[in-house]
Design a protein around this motif. Structure first.
Motif, PDB file in Angstrom:
ATOM      1  N   GLN A  80       0.905  -1.095   0.066  1.00 51.81           N
ATOM      2  CA  GLN A  80      -0.080   0.038  -0.113  1.00 51.81           C
ATOM      3  C   GLN A  80       0.826   1.273   0.091  1.00 51.81           C
ATOM      4  O   GLN A  80       0.497   2.319  -0.702  1.00 51.81           O
ATOM      5  N   ALA A  81       2.113   1.182   0.681  1.00 51.10           N
ATOM      6  CA  ALA A  81       2.776   2.536   0.612  1.00 51.10           C
ATOM      7  C   ALA A  81       3.468   2.524  -0.592  1.00 51.10           C
ATOM      8  O   ALA A  81       3.423   3.952  -1.018  1.00 51.10           O
ATOM      9  N   PHE A  82       3.763   1.583  -1.437  1.00 52.59           N
ATOM     10  CA  PHE A  82       4.157   1.998  -2.751  1.00 52.59           C
ATOM     11  C   PHE A  82       2.915   2.226  -3.832  1.00 52.59           C
ATOM     12  O   PHE A  82       3.211   3.287  -4.674  1.00 52.59           O
ATOM     13  N   LYS A  83       1.687   2.009  -3.518  1.00 57.24           N
ATOM     14  CA  LYS A  83       0.662   2.516  -4.346  1.00 57.24           C
ATOM     15  C   LYS A  83       0.356   3.889  -3.885  1.00 57.24           C
ATOM     16  O   LYS A  83       0.246   4.633  -4.997  1.00 57.24           O
ATOM     17  N   ASP A  84       0.356   4.202  -2.691  1.00 52.73           N
ATOM     18  CA  ASP A  84       0.333   5.606  -2.278  1.00 52.73           C
ATOM     19  C   ASP A  84       1.379   6.511  -2.907  1.00 52.73           C
ATOM     20  O   ASP A  84       1.062   7.499  -3.388  1.00 52.73           O
ATOM     21  N   LEU A  85       2.667   5.949  -3.046  1.00 56.17           N
ATOM     22  CA  LEU A  85       3.633   6.729  -3.954  1.00 56.17           C
ATOM     23  C   LEU A  85       3.303   7.105  -5.262  1.00 56.17           C
ATOM     24  O   LEU A  85       3.575   8.268  -5.829  1.00 56.17           O
ATOM     25  N   GLY A  86       2.675   5.952  -5.810  1.00 56.57           N
ATOM     26  CA  GLY A  86       2.263   6.178  -7.244  1.00 56.57           C
ATOM     27  C   GLY A  86       1.176   7.026  -7.369  1.00 56.57           C
ATOM     28  O   GLY A  86       1.536   8.188  -8.218  1.00 56.57           O
ATOM     29  N   ALA A  87       0.436   7.444  -6.594  1.00 57.23           N
ATOM     30  CA  ALA A  87      -0.708   8.213  -6.506  1.00 57.23           C
ATOM     31  C   ALA A  87       0.009   9.651  -6.351  1.00 57.23           C
ATOM     32  O   ALA A  87      -0.470  10.516  -6.972  1.00 57.23           O
ATOM     33  N   ALA A  88       0.888   9.790  -5.545  1.00 59.13           N
ATOM     34  CA  ALA A  88       1.418  10.946  -5.054  1.00 59.13           C
ATOM     35  C   ALA A  88       2.248  11.589  -6.237  1.00 59.13           C
ATOM     36  O   ALA A  88       2.377  12.928  -6.759  1.00 59.13           O
ATOM     37  N   LEU A  89       2.823  10.619  -7.275  1.00 58.97           N
ATOM     38  CA  LEU A  89       3.420  11.084  -8.345  1.00 58.97           C
ATOM     39  C   LEU A  89       2.546  11.091  -9.580  1.00 58.97           C
ATOM     40  O   LEU A  89       2.967  11.472 -10.798  1.00 58.97           O
ATOM     41  N   GLY A  90       1.151  10.757  -9.481  1.00 58.91           N
ATOM     42  CA  GLY A  90       0.448  11.180 -10.453  1.00 58.91           C
ATOM     43  C   GLY A  90       0.431   9.721 -11.411  1.00 58.91           C
ATOM     44  O   GLY A  90       0.177   9.771 -12.827  1.00 58.91           O
ATOM     45  N   LEU A  91       0.878   8.715 -10.855  1.00 59.51           N
ATOM     46  CA  LEU A  91       1.039   7.407 -11.611  1.00 59.51           C
ATOM     47  C   LEU A  91      -0.206   6.269 -10.999  1.00 59.51           C
ATOM     48  O   LEU A  91      -0.429   6.624  -9.816  1.00 59.51           O
ATOM     49  N   THR A  92      -0.226   5.380 -11.787  1.00 65.03           N
ATOM     50  CA  THR A  92      -1.108   4.385 -11.082  1.00 65.03           C
ATOM     51  C   THR A  92      -0.261   3.000 -10.876  1.00 65.03           C
ATOM     52  O   THR A  92       0.177   2.234 -11.647  1.00 65.03           O
ATOM     53  N   PHE A  93      -0.157   2.705  -9.572  1.00 64.50           N
ATOM     54  CA  PHE A  93       0.591   1.380  -9.120  1.00 64.50           C
ATOM     55  C   PHE A  93      -0.346   0.402  -8.863  1.00 64.50           C
ATOM     56  O   PHE A  93      -0.610   0.079  -7.619  1.00 64.50           O
ATOM     57  N   ASN A  94      -0.915  -0.309  -9.651  1.00 65.30           N
ATOM     58  CA  ASN A  94      -1.762  -1.507  -9.445  1.00 65.30           C
ATOM     59  C   ASN A  94      -1.170  -2.769  -9.040  1.00 65.30           C
ATOM     60  O   ASN A  94      -1.903  -3.535  -8.542  1.00 65.30           O
ATOM     61  N   GLN A  95      -0.210  -3.025  -9.643  1.00 64.18           N
ATOM     62  CA  GLN A  95       0.498  -4.239  -9.698  1.00 64.18           C
ATOM     63  C   GLN A  95       2.071  -3.896  -9.715  1.00 64.18           C
ATOM     64  O   GLN A  95       2.457  -3.164 -10.146  1.00 64.18           O
ATOM     65  N   PRO A  96       2.885  -4.719  -8.996  1.00 66.41           N
ATOM     66  CA  PRO A  96       4.133  -4.759  -8.858  1.00 66.41           C
ATOM     67  C   PRO A  96       4.974  -4.040 -10.056  1.00 66.41           C
ATOM     68  O   PRO A  96       5.817  -3.285 -10.032  1.00 66.41           O
ATOM     69  N   SER A  97       4.666  -4.809 -11.370  1.00 65.56           N
ATOM     70  CA  SER A  97       5.513  -4.427 -12.425  1.00 65.56           C
ATOM     71  C   SER A  97       5.132  -2.701 -12.945  1.00 65.56           C
ATOM     72  O   SER A  97       5.998  -2.341 -13.467  1.00 65.56           O
TER      73      SER A  97
END
Length: 331
Positions: free
Chosen positions: A227-244
């Motif tokens: 969830q920490a990585f998903k939150d980082l993606g959102a903060a960067l304007g990216l979508t981290f739905n899966q590890p890749s």
């Protein structure tokens, strides 16, 4: 056969704990030495420990002494209900853990022989029934085993001794990388965890550096949750739905961020203090005050510090503290 004996040892010791309460003073136990065979599973302060013993497959006869020690005794470091609650665990939620991992965790709290508090010294070690050693640490007037504070000592049973602790102890028996892979592969929790971290480590080419090898250093690692990585993606304007999806970022940037989570030397929470530590990435990390057994940690690029979700995970080449936020350097 050895594993069966160890499990039997765990059972007897664990159920001995349940007749006692961590809230009472040690002196109230001085004249009591009940037989484990007649222990009643009735103390509410250890109901989660009782449920864990049953779910971990260690329920059985309670009357035997320890066949693996000449004294016939065990020593158990017993986590309270509050200790389990720190990990979000209670009688109903123990099912989120894989049973082999739960059994190994119980074994890590048990050792052969009768280890009294008079024989526990800061800097000393104690082997667990699981195998890995536990370390005793003095912090002010308090004594810890790894990162767990010892709340009460020398609780007597006819076949051993119980010491009460405030946090569940965890050891993986593997190195940092393999421990993360075990979480990613759902060998710890029923649902995978640290999947983004494992992907990031591989993508950045850091797996070899964090793998145990002869002569390699030991590390302390702050490991962000998925969830920490998903939150980082959102903060960067990216979508981290899966590890890749982490590969949307340049590999060198991912590597720089990851190195911001590692410093040389293995430190349990009981050995950490407020102030700065220098990670391999170079930009300092700021640790918050030691409060109720954990510390917050913040990178120079973070406005909000990360909290420790699962502190003090012992691996063969260091200590891992699972955190709820990615620690950012100056990028």
């Amino acid at each position: 056969m050895k594993n069966i004996l160890n499990i039997k040892s765990t059972l007897i010791a664990l159920f001995a704990v349940i007749t006692f309460t961590a809230c009472e003073s040690v002196s109230s136990y001085e004249d009591e030495s009940p037989s484990i065979a007649f222990v009643a599973v009735a103390n509410a302060d250890f109901s989660v420990l009782e449920a864990a013993a049953v779910r971990g497959g260690v329920a059985g006869v309670l009357s035997n002494s320890n066949p693996n020690d000449p004294s016939g005794a065990y020593t158990v470091f017993a986590p309270t209900n509050t200790a389990f609650a720190r990990l979000g665990l209670n009688e109903e939620t123990l099912g989120v853990l894989q049973k082999p991992f739960l059994t190994n965790t119980l074994l890590y709290h048990v050792s052969n022989g009768n280890l009294r508090s008079s024989n526990i010294t800061a800097g000393g070690m104690s082997a667990s029934a699981l195998g890995p050693q536990r370390r005793f640490i003095q912090r002010g007037s308090d004594l810890y085993i790894n990162g767990s504070k010892i709340l009460a000592t020398d609780v007597n049973a006819s076949n051993g001794t119980v010491h009460v602790i405030d946090k569940v102890m965890i050891a993986t028996g593997a190195d940092i990388v393999q421990s993360a892979i075990a979480l990613q592969s759902a060998n710890v929790f029923i649902n995978p965890e640290l999947s983004f971290l494992v992907e990031a480590v591989v993508y950045a080419g850091l797996a070899e550096a964090l793998t145990a090898s002869p002569g390699s250093p030991k590390f302390t690692v702050f490991a962000p949750t998925d969830q920490a990585f998903k939150d980082l993606g959102a903060a960067l304007g990216l979508t981290f739905n899966q590890p890749s999806d982490i590969r949307q970022l340049p590999a060198n940037v991912v590597g720089q961020v990851l190195l911001n989570h590692v410093f040389v030397g293995e430190k349990f929470t009981s050995e950490l203090n407020a102030g700065n530590v220098s990670p391999l990435g170079g930009d300092p990390l700021t640790l918050g005050a030691f409060t109720e057994g954990t510390l917050t940690v913040r990178g120079v690029g973070n406005n909000t510090p990360a909290n420790m979700v699962i502190p003090d995970v012992q691996t063969t080449n260091g200590i891992v503290h699972v955190i709820d936020r990615v620690l950012l350097p100056n990028l």
